[in-house]
Design an enzyme around this catalytic site. Structure first.
Site, PDB file in Angstrom:
ATOM      1  N   PRO A   1       0.778  -1.240   0.000  1.00 29.03           N
ATOM      2  CA  PRO A   1       0.000   0.000   0.000  1.00 29.03           C
ATOM      3  C   PRO A   1       0.808   1.288   0.000  1.00 29.03           C
ATOM      4  CG  PRO A   1       0.013  -0.972   2.184  1.00 29.03           C
ATOM      5  CD  PRO A   1       0.717  -1.950   1.289  1.00 29.03           C
TER       6      PRO A   1
ATOM      7  N   ASP B   1       3.539   1.049 -11.844  1.00 29.59           N
ATOM      8  CA  ASP B   1       2.437   1.997 -11.764  1.00 29.59           C
ATOM      9  C   ASP B   1       2.887   3.267 -11.039  1.00 29.59           C
ATOM     10  OD1 ASP B   1       0.770   0.267 -13.044  1.00 29.59           O
ATOM     11  OD2 ASP B   1      -0.274  -0.419 -11.248  1.00 29.59           O
TER      12      ASP B   1
ATOM     13  N   LYS C   1      -1.288   5.406 -14.338  1.00 30.57           N
ATOM     14  CA  LYS C   1      -2.658   5.713 -14.732  1.00 30.57           C
ATOM     15  C   LYS C   1      -3.238   6.714 -13.750  1.00 30.57           C
ATOM     16  CE  LYS C   1      -3.982   1.287 -16.852  1.00 30.57           C
ATOM     17  NZ  LYS C   1      -2.764   0.495 -16.659  1.00 30.57           N
TER      18      LYS C   1
ATOM     19  N   GLY D   1       0.832  -1.146  -7.230  1.00 30.12           N
ATOM     20  CA  GLY D   1       0.513  -0.803  -5.856  1.00 30.12           C
ATOM     21  C   GLY D   1      -0.455  -1.810  -5.255  1.00 30.12           C
ATOM     22  N   GLY D   2      -0.349  -2.033  -3.948  1.00 38.20           N
ATOM     23  CA  GLY D   2      -1.255  -2.969  -3.271  1.00 38.20           C
ATOM     24  C   GLY D   2      -1.010  -4.384  -3.707  1.00 38.20           C
ATOM     25  N   ASP D   3      -2.099  -5.101  -3.998  1.00 43.14           N
ATOM     26  CA  ASP D   3      -2.023  -6.475  -4.500  1.00 43.14           C
ATOM     27  C   ASP D   3      -2.427  -6.467  -5.973  1.00 43.14           C
ATOM     28  OD1 ASP D   3      -2.037  -9.574  -3.690  1.00 43.14           O
ATOM     29  OD2 ASP D   3      -3.673  -9.178  -5.091  1.00 43.14           O
TER      30      ASP D   3
ATOM     31  N   ILE E   1      -6.261  -7.329  -6.906  1.00 39.54           N
ATOM     32  CA  ILE E   1      -7.401  -6.580  -6.361  1.00 39.54           C
ATOM     33  C   ILE E   1      -7.424  -5.226  -7.057  1.00 39.54           C
ATOM     34  CG2 ILE E   1      -8.495  -5.572  -4.323  1.00 39.54           C
ATOM     35  CD1 ILE E   1      -7.271  -7.715  -2.637  1.00 39.54           C
TER      36      ILE E   1
ATOM     37  N   ALA F   1      -4.164  -2.487  -0.517  1.00 41.38           N
ATOM     38  CA  ALA F   1      -4.354  -1.142   0.021  1.00 41.38           C
ATOM     39  C   ALA F   1      -5.369  -1.154   1.157  1.00 41.38           C
ATOM     40  CB  ALA F   1      -4.801  -0.200  -1.090  1.00 41.38           C
TER      41      ALA F   1
ATOM     42  N   MET G   1     -11.128   3.755  -5.360  1.00 41.62           N
ATOM     43  CA  MET G   1     -11.326   4.712  -6.459  1.00 41.62           C
ATOM     44  C   MET G   1     -12.679   5.417  -6.368  1.00 41.62           C
ATOM     45  SD  MET G   1      -9.748   2.262  -9.473  1.00 41.62           S
ATOM     46  CE  MET G   1     -10.663   0.818  -8.892  1.00 41.62           C
TER      47      MET G   1
ATOM     48  N   GLY H   1      -2.839   5.843   2.386  1.00 36.08           N
ATOM     49  CA  GLY H   1      -2.703   4.799   3.399  1.00 36.08           C
ATOM     50  C   GLY H   1      -1.283   4.273   3.571  1.00 36.08           C
TER      51      GLY H   1
END
Length: 251
Positions: A5, A28, A50, A81-83, A86, A112, A162, A191
Site C-alpha cells: 500500500p 504503476d 494511470k 501498488g497494493g495487490d 485486487i 491497500a 477509487m 494509506g
C-alpha cells in the site's frame, strides 16, 4: 507483483529480492520512489502510470509491452501498488502473457485496504460490528451498472476503491438502497504513508466531507460500524438531514 500500500517496509521479502534481480521494472504511479530505489542501478524503469481519465499507456499496450520485453529474454517485473489481483488488472496481464506463451509468476502484496485499515487501527471485521467485508470499485463501468445491494449495513463492511471523485454519488446510491445515512464512514487517504490521513464522518456527509477536507487519491472509503473503531479524526459537519439532527439520527 504487489508493491503493497505504500510503506516500503510492507513489501514482501520475495518482492524485494525479485525487484533487486530484475532487468526491467514496469511500474504503476502509486509505487513509491523508496521501493523503486531497491532496483539494480542497471535496471530499466518504465512508468505506465494511470490517473482518472488519463492513462500514459492503454492497457492493451501494457500487455503487449510485457510480452515483448519477456521475449527479449529479460527478467521483467510488473510492479503494482497494493495487490495485483485486487483492482490491479493483474488478471488481464497474466492472461496476455499466457496467451503469448510467456512464463509468468504472481507475487502477492498487502492490499491497500488491508494495509491502510491496519495502519488506522480499523478492523475490517469485528465480532461486535461486522462478520463480512466486500471490496468494490467506485469507478468501474459507472455506478449505475453496479449492484451493491446487501454489501453495506448492519454487520457488514464495504470498502470502496477509487471512490473519491464519485463520493457524493456513492453516498446517494447507498442511502437509496436502504443503508442508514447515519452509518459511520472512514476515509483513508495515502494509506500507510507518512502523510496518511484518516477522517471519519457519517454516510450522509461523505460527499461534502471529501470536498470540505480536499481529499485526494489515493484514498479508500470504508462504510460500516467498524469505522467507529478506527483511530481517526472526526470531521462531521454541523448539519441536518430531512429535518433530523445527527444526534437524533444516531439515537
Amino acid at each position: 507483483m504487489g508493491a503493497g500500500p505504500g510503506d516500503p517496509d510492507l513489501l514482501t521479502i520475495k518482492a524485494a529480492r525479485l525487484i533487486a534481480q530484475a532487468d526491467v521494472i514496469v511500474h504503476d504511479g502509486l509505487v513509491s520512489d523508496d521501493i523503486l530505489a531497491l532496483a539494480s542501478p542497471d535496471a530499466e524503469l518504465i512508468s505506465v502510470a494511470k490517473q482518472r481519465s488519463r492513462h500514459s499507456m492503454p492497457q492493451d499496450a501494457i500487455n503487449a509491452l510485457l510480452v515483448d520485453l519477456a521475449r527479449e529474454g529479460r527478467h521483467v517485473v510488473r510492479l503494482k501498488g497494493g495487490d495485483p489481483f485486487i483492482f490491479g488488472r493483474g488478471g488481464e496481464e497474466v492472461d496476455a502473457c499466457r496467451a503469448a506463451g510467456v512464463p509468468v509468476e504472481v507475487v502477492p502484496g498487502i492490499s491497500a485496504a488491508i494495509g491502510s485499515a491496519a495502519m488506522a487501527q480499523l478492523p475490517l471485521t469485528h465480532r461486535d460490528a461486522s462478520s463480512a467485508v466486500s471490496f468494490v470499485a467506485g469507478q468501474c463501468k459507472g455506478l449505475t451498472d453496479q449492484d451493491w445491494s446487501g454489501l453495506a449495513g448492519k454487520g457488514r463492511t464495504l470498502v470502496i476503491y477509487m471512490g473519491v471523485a464519485t463520493a457524493a454519488d456513492i453516498a446517494d446510491k447507498l442511502i437509496a438502497d436502504g443503508v442508514s445515512p447515519a452509518i459511520p464512514v472512514a476515509v483513508l487517504e495515502n494509506g500507510t504513508r507518512a502523510d496518511m490521513r484518516t477522517l471519519r464522518t457519517l454516510l450522509a456527509d461523505l460527499g461534502d466531507m471529501v470536498a470540505r477536507e480536499q481529499i485526494k487519491s489515493p484514498a479508500l472509503i470504508v462504510v460500516g460500524e467498524v469505522a467507529a473503531h478506527a483511530l481517526a479524526q472526526d470531521v462531521l459537519a454541523d448539519w441536518t438531514v430531512k429535518g433530523e439532527t445527527i444526534s437524533e439520527m444516531r439515537s
